[in-house]
Design a protein around this motif. Structure first.
Motif, PDB file in Angstrom:
ATOM      1  N   ARG A 162       0.864  -1.188   0.000  1.00  0.00           N
ATOM      2  CA  ARG A 162       0.000   0.000   0.000  1.00  0.00           C
ATOM      3  C   ARG A 162       0.895   1.229   0.000  1.00  0.00           C
ATOM      4  O   ARG A 162       1.757   1.378   0.863  1.00  0.00           O
ATOM      5  CB  ARG A 162      -0.905  -0.019   1.223  1.00  0.00           C
ATOM      6  CG  ARG A 162      -1.919   1.083   1.240  1.00  0.00           C
ATOM      7  CD  ARG A 162      -2.929   0.820   2.357  1.00  0.00           C
ATOM      8  NE  ARG A 162      -3.684   1.999   2.669  1.00  0.00           N
ATOM      9  CZ  ARG A 162      -4.787   2.370   2.043  1.00  0.00           C
ATOM     10  NH1 ARG A 162      -5.250   1.627   1.061  1.00  0.00           N
ATOM     11  NH2 ARG A 162      -5.423   3.457   2.376  1.00  0.00           N
ATOM     12  N   GLU A 195      -4.606  -3.321  -7.066  1.00  0.00           N
ATOM     13  CA  GLU A 195      -5.669  -4.093  -6.427  1.00  0.00           C
ATOM     14  C   GLU A 195      -6.783  -3.195  -5.903  1.00  0.00           C
ATOM     15  O   GLU A 195      -7.915  -3.632  -5.759  1.00  0.00           O
ATOM     16  CB  GLU A 195      -5.096  -4.924  -5.275  1.00  0.00           C
ATOM     17  CG  GLU A 195      -4.102  -5.967  -5.717  1.00  0.00           C
ATOM     18  CD  GLU A 195      -4.757  -7.109  -6.459  1.00  0.00           C
ATOM     19  OE1 GLU A 195      -5.713  -7.700  -5.938  1.00  0.00           O
ATOM     20  OE2 GLU A 195      -4.300  -7.407  -7.571  1.00  0.00           O
ATOM     21  N   GLY A 196      -6.463  -1.946  -5.575  1.00  0.00           N
ATOM     22  CA  GLY A 196      -7.484  -1.044  -5.055  1.00  0.00           C
ATOM     23  C   GLY A 196      -6.944   0.347  -4.816  1.00  0.00           C
ATOM     24  O   GLY A 196      -5.734   0.562  -4.777  1.00  0.00           O
ATOM     25  N   ASP A 255      -7.790   4.083  -2.383  1.00  0.00           N
ATOM     26  CA  ASP A 255      -8.565   4.628  -1.275  1.00  0.00           C
ATOM     27  C   ASP A 255      -9.600   5.615  -1.812  1.00  0.00           C
ATOM     28  O   ASP A 255      -9.623   5.942  -3.004  1.00  0.00           O
ATOM     29  CB  ASP A 255      -7.660   5.246  -0.213  1.00  0.00           C
ATOM     30  CG  ASP A 255      -6.981   6.531  -0.659  1.00  0.00           C
ATOM     31  OD1 ASP A 255      -7.173   6.976  -1.815  1.00  0.00           O
ATOM     32  OD2 ASP A 255      -6.236   7.108   0.150  1.00  0.00           O
ATOM     33  N   LYS A 281      -2.788   3.616  -3.102  1.00  0.00           N
ATOM     34  CA  LYS A 281      -3.210   2.449  -3.864  1.00  0.00           C
ATOM     35  C   LYS A 281      -2.620   1.202  -3.244  1.00  0.00           C
ATOM     36  O   LYS A 281      -1.565   1.249  -2.625  1.00  0.00           O
ATOM     37  CB  LYS A 281      -2.808   2.584  -5.328  1.00  0.00           C
ATOM     38  CG  LYS A 281      -1.316   2.694  -5.558  1.00  0.00           C
ATOM     39  CD  LYS A 281      -1.058   3.118  -6.984  1.00  0.00           C
ATOM     40  CE  LYS A 281       0.082   4.077  -7.130  1.00  0.00           C
ATOM     41  NZ  LYS A 281       0.111   5.297  -6.438  1.00  0.00           N
TER      42      LYS A 281
END
Length: 76
Positions: free
Chosen positions: A16, A41-42, A44, A50
């Motif tokens: 992250r 993957e993602g 915020d 990220k």
């Protein structure tokens, strides 16, 4: 007859960060000898941090990455 085989990349790390993905990819290109793949993957809600997943073919390359980026590492 030759049997075809496929080697998978099997040593993954979730990381992250708000660091540039290009900067991380450049470091990987310069410092990792084996194959690797990277993906987001993602993100915020503020789109600042990220979560990325990096998968290495070789465990030694994963360890090398972890030594360099161990500050906020989640091993997966």
């Amino acid at each position: 007859m030759t049997k075809n085989t496929t080697k998978t990349l099997g040593h993954g790390v979730e990381y992250r960060t708000n660091e540039s993905l290009l900067k991380i990819e450049d470091w990987l290109d310069d410092n990792i000898a084996g194959k690797w793949s990277i993906g987001v993957e993602g993100l915020d809600d503020m789109l600042e941090k990220k979560t990325i997943k990096i998968v290495f073919r070789d465990a030694d390359d994963k360890r090398k990455f972890m030594v360099e980026y161990c500050g906020s590492m989640m091993v997966g």
